[in-house]
Design a protein around this motif. Structure first.
Motif, short mmCIF file in Angstrom:
data_model
loop_
_atom_site.label_atom_id
_atom_site.label_comp_id
_atom_site.label_asym_id
_atom_site.label_seq_id
_atom_site.Cartn_x
_atom_site.Cartn_y
_atom_site.Cartn_z
N LEU A 169 87.18 62.47 15.70
CA LEU A 169 87.03 63.51 16.71
C LEU A 169 88.22 64.46 16.62
N ALA A 170 87.95 65.73 16.31
CA ALA A 170 88.98 66.76 16.27
C ALA A 170 88.76 67.72 17.44
N VAL A 171 89.70 67.80 18.38
CA VAL A 171 89.59 68.60 19.59
C VAL A 171 90.72 69.62 19.59
N LEU A 172 90.38 70.87 19.87
CA LEU A 172 91.39 71.93 19.99
C LEU A 172 91.81 72.02 21.44
N ALA A 173 93.09 71.71 21.73
CA ALA A 173 93.65 71.79 23.08
C ALA A 173 94.52 73.04 23.17
N ALA B 112 87.27 57.78 25.71
CA ALA B 112 86.37 56.80 26.34
C ALA B 112 85.19 56.54 25.41
N LEU B 113 84.92 55.25 25.14
CA LEU B 113 83.92 54.85 24.15
C LEU B 113 82.81 54.05 24.80
N PRO B 114 81.62 54.06 24.21
CA PRO B 114 80.53 53.18 24.67
C PRO B 114 80.89 51.72 24.40
N PRO B 115 80.15 50.78 24.98
CA PRO B 115 80.41 49.35 24.72
C PRO B 115 80.27 49.01 23.24
N ASP B 116 81.12 48.06 22.78
CA ASP B 116 81.14 47.52 21.42
C ASP B 116 81.69 48.49 20.39
N TRP B 117 82.06 49.71 20.79
CA TRP B 117 82.73 50.62 19.87
C TRP B 117 84.20 50.21 19.77
N THR B 118 84.81 50.45 18.60
CA THR B 118 86.19 50.04 18.38
C THR B 118 87.08 51.27 18.24
N PRO B 119 88.09 51.42 19.11
CA PRO B 119 89.02 52.55 18.95
C PRO B 119 89.93 52.31 17.76
N LEU B 120 90.17 53.32 16.97
CA LEU B 120 91.07 53.23 15.83
C LEU B 120 92.36 53.98 16.08
N ASP B 121 92.49 54.62 17.25
CA ASP B 121 93.72 55.32 17.61
C ASP B 121 93.84 55.27 19.13
N GLY B 122 94.97 54.74 19.64
CA GLY B 122 95.14 54.57 21.07
C GLY B 122 95.49 55.83 21.83
N GLY B 123 95.70 56.95 21.15
CA GLY B 123 96.08 58.17 21.84
C GLY B 123 97.58 58.25 22.03
N ARG B 124 98.10 59.48 22.14
CA ARG B 124 99.54 59.69 22.26
C ARG B 124 99.81 60.79 23.28
N ALA B 125 101.07 60.89 23.69
CA ALA B 125 101.52 61.97 24.56
C ALA B 125 101.98 63.13 23.69
N SER C 63 71.27 57.54 21.22
CA SER C 63 72.32 58.50 21.51
C SER C 63 73.46 57.82 22.25
N TYR C 64 74.68 58.21 21.92
CA TYR C 64 75.90 57.71 22.54
C TYR C 64 76.81 58.90 22.82
N ARG C 65 77.71 58.73 23.78
CA ARG C 65 78.64 59.81 24.13
C ARG C 65 80.07 59.29 24.09
N LEU C 66 80.92 60.09 23.44
CA LEU C 66 82.35 59.83 23.40
C LEU C 66 83.04 60.91 24.22
N GLU D 129 82.94 66.21 25.93
CA GLU D 129 82.07 65.13 25.46
C GLU D 129 81.54 65.44 24.06
N LEU D 130 81.45 64.37 23.25
CA LEU D 130 80.91 64.48 21.91
C LEU D 130 79.68 63.59 21.81
#
Length: 910
Positions: free
Chosen positions: A52-56, A71-84, A111-114, A131-132
Motif C-alpha cells: 500500500l503506497a499512500v501520499l500524505a 487495519a487488516l481483515p481477519p487472518d491477514w498478516t501485517p508485514l510492517d508495523g508502521g512508524r512515526a 472483497s476485503y478492505r484495508l 480505504e483500499l
C-alpha cells in the motif's frame, strides 16, 4: 458610571474573537490529506503480498508529528508495523505499508478492505484515513501424485498403484477418475467419482492385472487422470512386468554392467561422452570384488554442459581394498576432507591395526596440488575407543607437511566424542602455536531423545590444513515436543584472520542463530515457522563492513486438489550498522497444471515481483506453459515455453524446451532434449542447444562356473506371518514365494551371490541389507529366512537462493543483499550412508531426490557442493536423519550465495 460594564463587554468580545481565530489557525495547522496513487493493487491471490503506497500531504501551516497504522481483515498478516514521521507545512510524503493475504484455505474469494490511518502524536482520534478495496480471486487447483507402486511384478499377478489426490485450492472440487493402461492390461480404481473440500486429500487405489502368458519383460505404463470443473490433473506409474520362466543353467559367471553414450551441442560447440560401469565377484569363493566407472572424453575441458569425466576402479579383498582414479579423498577433519582428485589409495587390516594411505592430485582447482597421505589406526576390541595418527604432504610443490592425532570416545550411551590435534611442517612437539589446530566434536542424542551437536575448531594463522587462521563454533539442538511438533535451534560463530592483521585483505567475523518450528496440525496440513539472526563484519580497523540481518518466514503445507499452486513468503530486515541504514523487504507466483484426455497434460505458471529493494525498482513478469504427451507406451514427450520480461532492466526473452524419453525392452533407454533461448525485438543473439543419450544394460561373462548348489528359503513378516507372491532375485535368476512364503533356487553355482527382493510390496523392506551376499556350496542346499519390516522413505529438496536482481555486495545504501528462490539445484550428487550401506544419487531437474524402500534407522546424508557454481555454498553439507518404520521424512537444503567482503579504501593524497 456605565463605562465599566461596557468595557468588560468589549473585552469579552475581543477574547472570543481571538479564541475563534486561534481555533481556525489550529484547524488549518492540523490538516492532513491522504490519497492513493493510480494503479493501486485491487486483485490478489491467496498468500500474495499487498503493498500500500499512500501520499500524505500537510495542508496546514504547522509541522505535524504523525503516527500511522494499517487495519487488516481477519487472518491477514501485517508485514510492517508502521512508524512515526514528520510533515512540514505544505510538504508531502509517500508512505509504504505491506500485508500478506491468507493462504487459500483461509482466504475465500471475495472483497476485503484495508484501512490506512494517521494520528497526530498525542491525539486519540485519527487525523485522516483512506480505504483500499482488495479482491481475492478464486484458486482452483487439483493435484495428484504417485504415492507407492512396486518396482516390478511377476507376469500373471496383479499389483496396486496408490495415487495421492489433494485439493490445494479454495473451492470444493468433484473429480472423476479416468485410467489409461498400456499393453491392454485391465486396470480398476477403487472409486470413480469423489468430492474433496479445500485443504483435504485422499488416496485412490488402482488394481492392475497382468498377462500370465507374457513372452518377454516390458515396462507397463499406467496413467491416472482426474477431471473436475475447471481443473484437470494427472499422474503416471511405471512398473516392470517380468515373466517367470524355468531356471536355465548359464555356464558363465558374469559382471553386471551398463554402457551408454551422451552427446550435445551448443552455439558451435559439441561434446561426446561414453559411459561404462559395472561390478561383481571375480572368483567363486567371493573373496575378490571388482567394480569400475568410465566416462570419456579424456580431456576434462571437453565435457561440456555438465557432463563430468570420471575414471575409477576399485578392488576389494578380505582384509583390505584399493582404488585408482577419480574419487573423494579424505584423511581427517583437520588435514583433508572430501577433496576430489585423481590418484590411488589403499588400506589393509593387520589385527587391531589398520594402515593405509593415498597419493593424488586435485581436480577442479585453479592450481593443481599433489598430495600424499598415510595413517595408522588402532581399535582395541570390545572398547569404545579408537586412536589414529595421520600424516599429509600437500601444496603446489608438495612441500607442506601436516601431522595429526585423533581419539574417538563414547563417553555415554548415544554420544560420541571426537578429538583431534594437528600441527604443520615441524614435529608436533616443536610446532609454534600459529601452525597448530585442534578440533573437539560431541555428537549424538542427549538423554537418548534430543539430537545434538557441539563442535569447536581452532586453527592457527599459519596452519595449512583443511582449516587455516580460523576459530569456529557450532551448536545444534533438536527438540521433538510431540508426535506433530518439533523445534530446531542452531548457533554458528565463525572468525577468520584471528589477529585482524591489516596486511591481510579482510578479517571476517560472522555469527548466526536460527530457530525453526514445525507443526503438523493434521496429517494433511503442516506449518513451518523459522527465524534467523545474522551478524557479519570485517574486524580490520577502518573497515565499513558491518551488517546485521534477520529473516522470518512462514509456510503452510496442505493437500488440496485439481488445479495446483505452491505459495510461500518471507520477510527480511537488513541493517547496515556502519552506514546507520536499515532496510526491510518481502516478496510472491502461481503454478497451474491441467490434465487433458488421451495421455496429455498441460501446465502454466506466472510470477510477478520487483527486482530490487527500492520503491521504484522495475518489476519482472515471468509466464510460461508446458505440455506432457504420451503417444506410446514407454514414450514421453515434453514441451515448455517461458517468457521473461524484466521491464526496463533488459530485453524480454523467450525460452523453448522440448524433450523425448523412451524406455523399451526393459534394458534400453533413449533420450533427446532441445532448447532455444531467443530475445525478440532485441539485437541480443539467441542461444540454442541439443542433447541426446542412449544406454544399455548387459552382463559380461568372466569365467565358467563349477558345480551347482541350491537355495531354499522363506519370506515372513517380523511377527512370523508368511508372505506370498514375493519375487526373489539371485544374480538375475527369479523365484516366486508360495502361500507359505517358500521359494527355491535349484541350480546355482558354488560361491557368493547377490540376493535381491524387489516385489516385497505392502510397504515392507527386509531387516537385512539388500543386495545381500550369500554363499552357496556345490552339491548342498542353503536354508534362508528373510524377515520384513515396515519401510521408510526420504524426500530431499535442494534449492538455489540468489539476490533479487542485485549484485551480492553492499555497494551503496539501497543496494542490499536479499535472497529469494532462484530455482532448483539440479544434478547435485547426494550420498546416503548407514553402517555398510551407501546410496549415491543426484538431484533431478527440480532439485529433488526421492528415495523409498529404505531401511529404518539413522542415516548420514552428505551433499557434494562441487556441482554448484563457485558463487554458491550449501548451508549444510553433512547431517544425520532418523528414518522411522512406515514414515516419510521431508528435508530441505538451501544453496545460498557466498558473501563477498568489500573494503572501501581512502585514496592517498599526493
Amino acid at each position: 458610571m456605565s463605562s465599566g460594564p461596557a468595557r468588560r463587554s468589549l473585552c469579552s468580545a475581543a477574547a472570543l474573537a481571538l479564541l475563534a481565530v486561534g481555533l481556525r489557525a489550529e484547524a488549518a495547522a492540523a490538516g492532513v490529506r491522504l490519497t492513493l496513487p493510480p494503479g493501486a493493487p485491487r486483485e490478489v491471490l491467496p498468500g500474495q503480498i499487498v503493498t500500500l503506497a499512500v501520499l500524505a500531504r500537510n495542508t496546514g501551516s504547522r509541522t505535524l508529528r504523525l503516527r500511522e497504522s494499517l487495519a487488516l481483515p481477519p487472518d491477514w498478516t501485517p508485514l510492517d508495523g508502521g512508524r512515526a514521521f514528520r510533515l512540514r507545512p505544505g510538504a508531502s510524503d509517500v508512505r509504504l505499508l505491506a500485508a500478506r493475504a491468507p493462504q487459500a484455505a483461509l482466504a475465500p474469494a471475495g472483497s476485503y478492505r484495508l484501512t490506512y490511518r494517521v494520528w497526530r502524536v498525542g491525539r486519540s482520534s485519527a487525523a485522516a484515513e483512506v480505504e483500499l478495496p482488495v479482491e481475492i480471486k478464486p484458486v482452483v487447483r487439483l493435484e495428484v501424485s504417485l504415492q507407492s507402486a512396486p518396482s516390478f511384478v511377476p507376469a500373471g499377478t496383479g499389483y496396486q498403484a496408490l495415487f495421492l489426490v489433494a485439493n490445494r485450492g479454495n473451492v470444493a472440487q468433484t473429480a472423476r477418475v479416468e485410467l489409461q493402461s498400456g499393453d491392454s492390461f485391465p486396470a480398476q480404481p477403487d472409486v470413480e467419482r469423489f468430492s474433496l473440500p479445500p485443504g483435504q486429500s485422499r488416496v485412490v487405489t488402482v488394481l492392475v492385472r497382468t498377462d500370465p502368458k507374457l513372452p518377454r519383460a516390458l515396462l507397463h505404463r499406467l496413467r491416472l487422470r482426474l477431471l473436475a470443473a475447471g481443473s484437470v490433473a494427472q499422474a503416471y506409474c511405471q512398473v516392470r512386468v517380468v515373466p517367470i520362466v524355468s531356471q536355465t543353467e548359464d555356464p558363465y559367471r558374469r559382471l553386471q554392467s551398463r554402457a551408454g553414450v551422451e552427446g550435445g551441442g551448443e552455439q558451435g560447440r559439441s561434446a561426446l561422452q561414453f559411459n561404462w560401469s559395472g561390478g561383481g565377484f571375480l572368483d567363486a569363493a567371493g573373496g575378490r570384488w571388482l567394480d569400475f566407472r568410465l566416462q570419456q572424453p579424456m580431456d576434462q575441458s571437453l565435457t561440456l554442459f555438465g557432463f563430468r569425466q570420471e575414471l575409477a576402479a576399485s578392488y576389494r579383498w578380505k582384509g583390505g581394498e584399493s582404488q585408482v582414479g577419480d574419487a573423494g579423498y579424505t584423511l581427517s577433519p583437520l588435514t583433508q576432507l572430501y577433496e576430489f582428485g585423481r590418484g590411488a589409495r589403499a588400506q589393509a587390516a593387520l589385527g587391531p591395526l589398520r594402515v593405509g594411505g593415498f597419493a593424488m592430485e586435485t581436480r577442479g582447482r585453479p592450481t593443481v596440488e599433489h598430495r600424499q597421505a598415510a595413517f595408522v589406526a588402532f581399535n582395541p576390541g570390545g572398547k569404545p575407543l579408537r586412536l589414529r595418527a595421520n600424516w599429509l604432504k600437500k601444496g603446489p610443490g608438495g612441500g607442506d607437511e601436516i601431522g595429526s592425532v585423533q581419539a574417538e570416545l563414547g563417553p555415554a550411551a548415544g554420544l560420541g566424542l571426537n578429538l583431534e590435534y594437528a600441527a604443520g611442517r615441524s614435529p608436533l612437539r616443536k610446532a609454534p602455536p600459529s601452525q597448530q589446530a585442534w578440533n573437539a566434536r560431541l555428537e549424538g542424542r542427549a538423554w537418548g531423545r534430543y539430537p545434538m551437536l557441539a563442535e569447536k575448531i581452532h586453527a592457527g594463522r599459519d596452519f595449512n590444513g583443511y582449516y587455516s587462521d580460523a576459530d569456529l563454533t557450532r551448536l545444534q539442538l533438536g527438540a521433538p515436543l510431540g508426535a506433530r511438533l518439533g523445534v530446531d535451534l542452531s548457533f554458528y560463530k565463525d572468525v577468520f584472520n584471528l589477529d585482524a592483521d591489516p596486511a591481510r585483505s579482510a578479517a571476517p567475523w560472522q555469527q548466526r542463530a536460527t530457530a525453526s518450528l514445525r507443526w503438523a496440525r493434521t496429517p494433511r496440513m503442516s506449518w513451518d515457522l523459522s527465524f534467523e539472526d545474522e551478524r557479519s563484519k570485517d574486524r580490520l580497523p577502518g573497515s565499513s563492513m558491518d551488517l546485521g540481518a534477520r529473516q522470518a518466514s512462514l509456510g503452510l503445507t496442505r493437500l488440496f486438489g485439481s488445479l495446483s499452486a505452491r505459495l510461500t513468503g518471507s520477510m527480511n530486515w537488513i541493517d547496515d550498522l556502519a552506514a546507520a541504514h536499515a532496510y526491510d523487504y518481502g516478496g510472491a507466483g502461481i503454478n497451474l497444471s491441467y490434465l487433458a484426455r488421451r495421455a496429455q497434460s498441460y501446465s502454466a505458471f506466472a510470477e510477478l515481483g520487483p527486482q530490487g529493494l527500492a520503491v521504484d525498482s522495475p518489476r519482472e513478469l515471468v509466464v510460461g506453459a508446458g505440455a506432457d504427451v504420451t503417444p506410446l507406451s514407454g514414450l514421453v514427450v515434453d514441451a515448455q515455453l517461458e517468457r521473461r520480461d524484466p521491464g526496463a532492466a533488459g530485453p524480454a526473452s523467450l525460452r523453448y524446451l522440448a524433450s523425448i524419453h523412451w524406455r523399451f525392452f526393459g534394458s534400453e533407454s533413449l533420450s533427446l532434449r532441445a532448447q532455444l533461448l531467443d530475445y525478440p525485438g532485441s539485437s541480443r543473439p539467441g542461444v540454442s542447444s541439443i542433447f541426446g543419450g542412449y544406454s544399455h544394460d548387459f552382463a559380461i561373462p568372466i569365467a565358467r562356473r563349477a558345480d551347482l548348489g541350491a537355495v531354499a528359503g522363506t519370506v515372513v513378516e517380523s511377527g512370523g506371518r508368511p508372505l506370498d507372491g514375493v519375487l526373489v532375485d539371485i544374480d538375475g535368476t527369479l523365484a516366486l514365494s508360495d502361500r507359505r512364503g517358500r521359494f527355491t533356487f535349484r541350480s546355482l553355482e558354488p560361491g557368493k551371490h547377490f540376493l535381491w527382493v524387489e516385489s516385497l510390496g505392502r510397504g515392507l523392506v527386509l531387516e537385512r541389507k539388500v543386495p545381500a551376499v550369500i554363499e552357496v556350496a556345490g552339491g548342498r542346499t542353503l536354508r534362508l529366512e528373510l524377515r520384513a519390516v515396515r519401510q521408510a522413505a526420504l524426500e530431499l529438496q535442494v534449492e538455489l537462493y540468489d539476490a533479487a536482481g542485485r549484485p551480492l555486495v553492499v555497494s551503496s545504501p539501497g543496494q542490499l543483499l536479499h535472497l529469494v528462490p532462484a530455482g532448483p539445484a539440479a544434478g547435485l550428487d547426494v550420498e546416503l550412508s548407514r553402517e555398510d550401506e551407501t546410496i549415491s544419487q543426484a538431484t533431478d531437474a527440480d532439485g529433488r531426490l526421492s528415495l523409498r524402500g529404505l531401511r529404518p534407522g539413522r542415516w548420514r546424508i552428505r551433499l557434494d557442493s562441487s556441482g554448484l557454481a563457485r558463487r554458491y555454498r550449501l548451508e549444510r553439507e553433512s547431517f544425520e536423519v532418523e528414518l522411522k518404520p512406515g514414515e516419510s521424512s521431508v528435508i530441505s537444503v538451501r544453496a545460498v550465495p557466498r558473501l563477498r567482503k568489500v573494503i572501501f579504501l581512502r585514496p592517498e593524497r599526493h
